[in-house]
Design an enzyme around this catalytic site. Structure first.
Site, mmCIF file in Angstrom:
data_model
loop_
_atom_site.group_PDB
_atom_site.id
_atom_site.type_symbol
_atom_site.label_atom_id
_atom_site.label_comp_id
_atom_site.label_asym_id
_atom_site.label_seq_id
_atom_site.Cartn_x
_atom_site.Cartn_y
_atom_site.Cartn_z
ATOM 1 N N GLY A 1 -13.267 -4.826 -13.062
ATOM 2 C CA GLY A 1 -13.491 -5.411 -11.736
ATOM 3 C C GLY A 1 -14.889 -5.155 -11.208
ATOM 4 O O GLY A 1 -15.835 -4.864 -11.955
ATOM 5 N N THR B 1 -14.277 -2.836 -1.727
ATOM 6 C CA THR B 1 -12.902 -2.834 -2.215
ATOM 7 C C THR B 1 -12.292 -4.205 -1.947
ATOM 8 O O THR B 1 -12.764 -4.944 -1.086
ATOM 9 C CB THR B 1 -12.071 -1.725 -1.540
ATOM 10 O OG1 THR B 1 -10.686 -1.939 -1.811
ATOM 11 C CG2 THR B 1 -12.252 -1.697 -0.026
ATOM 12 N N THR C 1 -7.909 1.351 -3.936
ATOM 13 C CA THR C 1 -9.198 1.753 -4.515
ATOM 14 C C THR C 1 -9.851 2.737 -3.554
ATOM 15 O O THR C 1 -9.596 2.698 -2.357
ATOM 16 C CB THR C 1 -10.078 0.499 -4.664
ATOM 17 O OG1 THR C 1 -9.518 -0.312 -5.674
ATOM 18 C CG2 THR C 1 -11.511 0.830 -5.025
HETATM 19 N N1 ASP Z 1 -11.915 -3.894 -6.235
HETATM 20 C C1 ASP Z 1 -10.878 -3.433 -7.125
HETATM 21 C C2 ASP Z 1 -10.866 -4.297 -8.358
HETATM 22 O O1 ASP Z 1 -10.796 -5.499 -8.251
HETATM 23 C C3 ASP Z 1 -9.517 -3.429 -6.517
HETATM 24 C C4 ASP Z 1 -9.401 -2.882 -5.111
HETATM 25 O O2 ASP Z 1 -10.401 -2.622 -4.446
HETATM 26 O O3 ASP Z 1 -8.264 -2.729 -4.625
HETATM 27 O O4 ASP Z 1 -10.899 -3.776 -9.434
#
Ligand code: ASP
Length: 305
Positions: free
Chosen positions: A205, A225, A175
């Site tokens: 998310g 993230t 992300t």
């Molecule tokens: N936070 C992101 C989600 O859960 C994923 C990530 O940060 O890697 O959609």
């Protein structure tokens, strides 16, 4: 004071992707800072930096984002201006190149804050965003492998999500996010993601949820993230900016919020932050999180993972 910090996602980066990720965050911070040096706004700098990251297939955002359980690519993004609390976000939007730019358009051209799915896609088409397939061959191959495991009854299941992500932290990484302070004192935060590998279609998310994955106030901004299902329950980005508003340094605010999440929820996450004096903060409880920052007084972008 001008300052910019970007992240390329918390989790674990596969060895062969580490140098690519470090280069990617460096380029994004440099490009964003160049926009600030040209006298443009924190909003322009944030959008530019996030677009650089979205266009880099090493990250899980825009081109090369991860795929849903049925092999589709649903993207989430948000952008927020600290001084006015204005914000725009998109969730689960398909066939788009730069979700961060669409989030900005939601803020600037609609009366809403968050558009999702087909509605977001339709809005994008009507304001001239081109149809774009963000699925890369590399991600398709990764998806095929995971899909085989799933079909063989192996542990790629959402009901075992904590165990799964602990065992395979690489399912999370990539992300992207950015927090910027410009010379007028404006703070802007932006985040963009493909979510989590093998998510169910329709899963949204933390990223596009204000206060959760992305938040900015006149005092500070934060971009989170990690596993969204944990970050949501901790309201992570607002926790960081609340700490900053209470007078806690950006670094301690980021660290304390991650400590809270680790203690209370126990899932993987990372966060970056900036306060109105240009102090930066970052923290993670996962093996990696590529980060790059630069501010007035520095000759070169600082990068680490
Ligand atoms: N936070 C992101 C989600 O859960 C994923 C990530 O940060 O890697 O959609």
């Amino acid at each position: 004071m001008k300052a910019i910090i970007v992240h390329g996602g918390s989790g674990r980066f596969k060895q062969h992707k580490i140098e690519r990720a470090k280069k990617g965050v460096k380029r994004a911070a440099r490009e964003g800072f160049r926009i600030l040096l040209e006298g443009k706004s924190a909003l322009d700098a944030c959008e530019t930096a996030v677009k650089v990251l979205e266009d880099d297939p090493v990250f899980n955002a825009g081109t090369g984002a991860v795929l849903t359980i049925d092999g589709r690519c649903e993207l989430d993004a948000a952008i927020m201006i600290g001084s006015s609390y204005e914000a725009g976000a998109v969730g689960g939007v398909e066939r788009i190149k730069n979700p961060i730019s669409l989030a900005r358009k939601v803020m600037e051209e609609t009366d809403h804050v968050l558009l999702v799915g087909e509605g977001a896609r339709r809005f994008a088409s009507s304001i001239g965003f081109e149809d774009y397939n963000p699925i890369t061959e590399e991600r398709l191959q990764e998806w095929k492998k995971l899909r085989k495991k799933l079909e063989a009854g192996e542990d790629v299941r959402w009901k075992k999500i904590r165990t799964l992500i602990k065992k395979h932290p690489e399912l999370l990484s990539g992300t992207v996010g950015c927090v910027v302070l410009d010379d007028t004192g404006e703070i802007v935060a932006g985040t963009s993601t493909g979510g989590v590998f093998m998510k169910l279609l329709g899963r949204v998310g933390d990223t596009p949820m204000l206060g959760v994955g992305t938040y900015a106030t006149p005092y500070g901004g934060a971009s989170a993230t990690g596993l969204g299902e944990g970050i949501m329950r901790m309201v992570l980005a607002k926790t960081v900016t609340d700490f900053i508003q209470m007078g806690i340094s950006a670094q301690d605010a980021a660290q304390s919020a991650i400590n809270l999440l680790t203690d209370r929820i126990g899932t993987g996450a990372g966060v970056i932050a900036i306060d109105r004096r240009g102090n930066i903060g970052y923290s993670k409880n996962t093996p990696d999180m590529p980060v790059a920052y630069i501010k007035d007084g520095m000759d070169e972008v600082e990068v680490f993972i």
